[in-house]
Design a protein around this motif. Structure first.
Motif, PDB file in Angstrom:
ATOM      1  N   GLY A 115       4.860 -13.275  -5.305  1.00 14.88           N
ATOM      2  CA  GLY A 115       4.205 -12.449  -5.976  1.00 14.88           C
ATOM      3  C   GLY A 115       3.330 -12.519  -4.670  1.00 14.88           C
ATOM      4  O   GLY A 115       2.650 -13.351  -3.199  1.00 14.88           O
ATOM      5  N   SER A 116       2.329 -11.204  -4.915  1.00 10.80           N
ATOM      6  CA  SER A 116       1.190 -10.999  -3.971  1.00 10.80           C
ATOM      7  C   SER A 116       0.381  -9.792  -4.305  1.00 10.80           C
ATOM      8  O   SER A 116       0.730  -9.327  -5.406  1.00 10.80           O
ATOM      9  CB  SER A 116       1.733  -9.998  -2.394  1.00 10.80           C
ATOM     10  N   PRO A 117      -1.140 -10.007  -4.708  1.00 10.58           N
ATOM     11  CA  PRO A 117      -1.781  -9.109  -4.983  1.00 10.58           C
ATOM     12  C   PRO A 117      -1.526  -8.016  -4.507  1.00 10.58           C
ATOM     13  O   PRO A 117      -2.307  -7.180  -5.414  1.00 10.58           O
ATOM     14  CB  PRO A 117      -3.746 -10.142  -4.576  1.00 10.58           C
ATOM     15  N   ASP A 118      -1.477  -7.983  -3.789  1.00  3.59           N
ATOM     16  CA  ASP A 118      -0.708  -6.668  -3.436  1.00  3.59           C
ATOM     17  C   ASP A 118       0.065  -5.105  -4.208  1.00  3.59           C
ATOM     18  O   ASP A 118       0.191  -4.268  -3.821  1.00  3.59           O
ATOM     19  CB  ASP A 118      -0.593  -6.037  -2.406  1.00  3.59           C
ATOM     20  N   ILE A 119       0.686  -6.170  -5.114  1.00  2.00           N
ATOM     21  CA  ILE A 119       1.807  -5.385  -5.576  1.00  2.00           C
ATOM     22  C   ILE A 119       1.878  -4.679  -6.899  1.00  2.00           C
ATOM     23  O   ILE A 119       0.591  -5.012  -7.259  1.00  2.00           O
ATOM     24  CB  ILE A 119       2.960  -6.504  -6.100  1.00  2.00           C
ATOM     25  N   ASN A 120       2.081  -3.451  -6.508  1.00  3.70           N
ATOM     26  CA  ASN A 120       1.502  -3.221  -7.572  1.00  3.70           C
ATOM     27  C   ASN A 120       1.411  -3.053  -9.056  1.00  3.70           C
ATOM     28  O   ASN A 120       2.676  -3.524  -9.966  1.00  3.70           O
ATOM     29  CB  ASN A 120       1.968  -1.353  -7.631  1.00  3.70           C
ATOM     30  N   THR A 170      14.861   3.550  -4.397  1.00  4.38           N
ATOM     31  CA  THR A 170      13.660   2.311  -5.837  1.00  4.38           C
ATOM     32  C   THR A 170      14.683   1.343  -5.283  1.00  4.38           C
ATOM     33  O   THR A 170      16.221   1.603  -5.725  1.00  4.38           O
ATOM     34  CB  THR A 170      13.142   2.949  -6.729  1.00  4.38           C
ATOM     35  N   PHE A 171      14.289   0.438  -5.148  1.00  2.00           N
ATOM     36  CA  PHE A 171      14.744  -0.766  -5.441  1.00  2.00           C
ATOM     37  C   PHE A 171      13.463  -1.821  -7.090  1.00  2.00           C
ATOM     38  O   PHE A 171      12.785  -1.583  -7.217  1.00  2.00           O
ATOM     39  CB  PHE A 171      14.086  -1.422  -4.398  1.00  2.00           C
ATOM     40  N   PRO A 172      14.677  -2.495  -6.991  1.00  2.00           N
ATOM     41  CA  PRO A 172      14.177  -3.834  -8.478  1.00  2.00           C
ATOM     42  C   PRO A 172      13.577  -4.690  -7.566  1.00  2.00           C
ATOM     43  O   PRO A 172      13.368  -5.277  -9.252  1.00  2.00           O
ATOM     44  CB  PRO A 172      15.374  -3.961  -9.231  1.00  2.00           C
ATOM     45  N   TYR A 173      12.865  -4.550  -6.986  1.00  2.00           N
ATOM     46  CA  TYR A 173      11.491  -5.401  -6.823  1.00  2.00           C
ATOM     47  C   TYR A 173      10.750  -5.106  -5.332  1.00  2.00           C
ATOM     48  O   TYR A 173      11.065  -3.621  -5.346  1.00  2.00           O
ATOM     49  CB  TYR A 173      12.249  -7.358  -6.277  1.00  2.00           C
ATOM     50  N   PRO A 174      10.327  -5.295  -5.760  1.00  2.00           N
ATOM     51  CA  PRO A 174       9.099  -4.151  -4.507  1.00  2.00           C
ATOM     52  C   PRO A 174       8.890  -5.031  -3.450  1.00  2.00           C
ATOM     53  O   PRO A 174       9.264  -5.875  -2.654  1.00  2.00           O
ATOM     54  CB  PRO A 174       7.356  -4.916  -4.925  1.00  2.00           C
ATOM     55  N   VAL A 175       8.807  -3.706  -2.709  1.00  2.00           N
ATOM     56  CA  VAL A 175       9.290  -3.176  -0.807  1.00  2.00           C
ATOM     57  C   VAL A 175       8.152  -2.710  -0.646  1.00  2.00           C
ATOM     58  O   VAL A 175       7.879  -1.553  -0.629  1.00  2.00           O
ATOM     59  CB  VAL A 175      11.197  -2.512  -0.778  1.00  2.00           C
ATOM     60  N   LEU A 176       7.665  -3.292   0.341  1.00  2.76           N
ATOM     61  CA  LEU A 176       6.551  -2.856   1.604  1.00  2.76           C
ATOM     62  C   LEU A 176       6.782  -1.545   2.209  1.00  2.76           C
ATOM     63  O   LEU A 176       7.203  -1.761   3.244  1.00  2.76           O
ATOM     64  CB  LEU A 176       5.652  -3.528   1.700  1.00  2.76           C
ATOM     65  N   ARG A 177       6.901  -0.990   1.714  1.00  4.19           N
ATOM     66  CA  ARG A 177       7.085   0.442   3.012  1.00  4.19           C
ATOM     67  C   ARG A 177       6.202   2.336   2.880  1.00  4.19           C
ATOM     68  O   ARG A 177       5.531   2.245   1.843  1.00  4.19           O
ATOM     69  CB  ARG A 177       9.081   1.661   1.957  1.00  4.19           C
ATOM     70  N   PRO A 178       6.257   2.772   3.410  1.00  7.25           N
ATOM     71  CA  PRO A 178       5.829   3.956   3.613  1.00  7.25           C
ATOM     72  C   PRO A 178       6.148   4.935   2.775  1.00  7.25           C
ATOM     73  O   PRO A 178       7.469   4.615   2.399  1.00  7.25           O
ATOM     74  CB  PRO A 178       6.287   4.654   5.160  1.00  7.25           C
ATOM     75  N   TYR A 179       5.105   5.974   2.437  1.00  2.00           N
ATOM     76  CA  TYR A 179       5.039   6.534   1.293  1.00  2.00           C
ATOM     77  C   TYR A 179       5.863   6.053  -0.510  1.00  2.00           C
ATOM     78  O   TYR A 179       5.713   6.585  -1.639  1.00  2.00           O
ATOM     79  CB  TYR A 179       6.318   7.733   1.270  1.00  2.00           C
TER      80      TYR A 179
END
Lengths: 276, 242
Positions: free
Chosen positions: A114-119, A8-17
């Motif tokens: 920012g991105s609207p796709d971020i959880n 896990t990262f302290p920021y959003p990372v676009l990754r599989p799974y």
């Protein structure tokens, strides 16, 4: 930084799974072409995230592929702001397993990303990134590079004579580094004397060699210990490099791919000639 | 310059199996008689520079490691990283050209059972560990190859720092992020060299392990490969002083 699905990262990372992003993807490919001069690698990248595409277009991030070979301590970093790149690698610098890790990486300070796709479960909606921090990562790809892997599969087969066999009989023996195709002395001499003929070779490839390859693959499917022999290791790695699933693909289909479709060779040298 | 033909696979295998029968030869004799049988060898692009090969020498008291490393790439020319993984090359060199060096550097135990595994470890080169760490000659080549990627120091200075402590060396080699990335490797070995000529405090086992651990943590958050040498130096300075 190897791909680790549990990390896990302290920021959003676009990754599989990972559910850091709810509706976006990042995919990277790497294809290797090997010839006498060197190894050409073609990397390509795709992301459906508009915001990540924008960071790359603005010069704040890049696509990065890291090509590593543990056996030779080789590592090279390829980066681009384009969706594809090509590079030539020294063939003498790679041996064994070569891995490719692909990322989108911040190359400058990124503020208030920012991105609207971020959880939404991340809580906050804006993030800062330092140079070197990753925005996206794909799974590690691997390929095996050995000179033997790029020779015809028949190079690990050896025709040997066996005095206990009658003229038309033959056997396959797998318990050594090369697969032995055993034939009678008379048959071996006959094959050796005619081997230079393309049409004879095309018949041999489609008869005893094809059957022997199918047999060896089937045994490899049943008994992974056979990978300890040179032929088994080479066959298994050629199968891996061709993205074939050994366990779920029929042996005769794998054999056709490893032998580069020998029926087509028969067509070139025998069948077409007959029709002419 | 002498051509260096590789042992064939079958030659290596036969010698490996025959170690128990050849203990006297390993202890006191020579395998040069094998050269008379060309069927045992395969052609290669390697050449032996006999003058440079003389520099690969040591005594029971002084392993002369840095000088041997400095000599190995000029003594054996034409070795690429691809070929340097090949046991057939290193087994040939340790059995023929460098047998005396190998048994001086790695004295063969008197006990026969121990001698068999010792010989198989240092005269052959099985697997990554065998090639990188154990074979008497290949280990010199690989340590030199790794140190040749360090910038900011001469090869001799890099080797001095890299070879000073086996623990430190193993910590670097075991971490591909450091050993394979020339920028990170350079920053770390430069730091080691600073310490080597000063108080050598960085070579203390726990201290260096702590540094590598912190570097690992940094590399788990930021892609060090994507940073330039200035940024990497800042990261390495930070992990060495914190």
């Amino acid at each position: 930084m190897k791909f680790d699905r549990s990390k896990t990262f302290p920021y959003p990372v676009l990754r599989p799974y990972s559910d850091d992003y709810v509706d976006a993807e990042f995919q990277a490919l790497a294809e290797f072409v090997i010839d006498e001069v060197g190894i050409k690698v073609a990397c390509s990248y795709q992301t459906s995230s508009i915001e990540l595409q924008q960071q790359i277009a603005l010069g704040f991030a890049k696509y990065v592929s890291i090509i590593s070979c543990r056996e030779t301590y080789f590592r090279t970093v390829l980066s681009t702001d384009q969706a594809a790149l090509e590079s030539i690698l020294d063939a003498n610098s790679l041996r064994g397993e070569v891995t490719v890790d692909a990322y989108i990486v911040a190359t400058k300070d990124i503020k208030n990303y920012g991105s609207p796709d971020i959880n939404p479960e991340f809580g906050k909606k804006r993030f800062n990134f330092l140079p070197g921090e990753i925005l996206a990562q794909d799974e590690t790809l691997s390929i095996y590079i050995e000179r033997d892997l790029f020779r015809p599969i028949s190079s690990v087969f050896e025709l040997v004579k066996s005095d206990s066999l009658s003229l038309g009989e033959w056997r396959v023996s797998l318990e050594q580094d090369h697969v032995h195709i055993e034939v009678s002395s008379v048959m071996k001499e006959s094959i050796d004397n005619n081997r230079s003929s393309q049409s004879v070779r095309s018949v041999l490839l489609n008869s005893i060699y094809f059957s022997a390859v199918v047999h060896a693959i089937q045994r490899l499917k049943d008994d992974s210990d056979l990978q300890e022999f040179k032929w088994g290791k080479i066959m298994e790695r050629q199968i891996h490099n061709q993205h074939i699933e050994l366990a779920t693909t029929d042996a005769y289909v794998i054999a056709q791919k490893l032998m580069k479709h020998p029926l087509a060779i028969l067509n070139n040298y025998i069948l077409k000639a007959d029709y002419a | 310059m002498l051509d260096i033909n590789l042992f064939k696979e079958v030659t290596v295998r036969t010698l490996y199996e025959a170690v128990p029968n050849n203990l006297d030869v390993y202890r006191n004799g020579s395998f040069e008689h094998l050269l008379a049988d060309s069927s045992l060898f395969l052609a290669s692009a390697c050449k032996l520079n006999e003058e440079a090969a003389l520099q690969i020498d040591c005594t029971a008291e002084d392993d002369n490691e840095v000088a041997c490393c400095l000599a190995v790439t000029s003594a054996v020319e034409g070795v690429t990283a691809y070929l340097a993984r090949d046991e057939r090359l290193w087994a040939r060199l340790t059995h023929i050209e460098f047998l005396n060096y190998a048994r001086t550097r790695w004295p063969i135990p008197k006990d026969d059972e121990k001698a068999i595994s010792h010989i198989r470890k240092h005269m052959f080169a099985r697997g990554s560990r065998g090639v990188e760490r154990d074979n008497a000659i290949s280990r010199l080549w690989w340590m030199t190859n790794i140190c040749s990627k360090v910038s900011g120091l001469s090869l001799e200075q890099s080797l001095e720092a890299f070879l000073h402590q086996s623990d430190v060396r193993a910590s670097i080699i075991e971490r591909p992020t450091t050993s394979q990335n020339s920028v990170v490797l350079s920053a770390v070995v430069n730091k080691l060299h600073e310490s080597y000529v000063d108080d050598q405090a960085l070579f203390e086992r726990e201290k260096f392990r702590g540094v590598m651990k912190r570097l690992n943590i940094e590399g788990g958050i930021r892609l060090l490969e994507a940073l330039d040498s200035h940024e990497i130096k800042k990261v390495v300075d930070k992990v060495c002083t914190s």
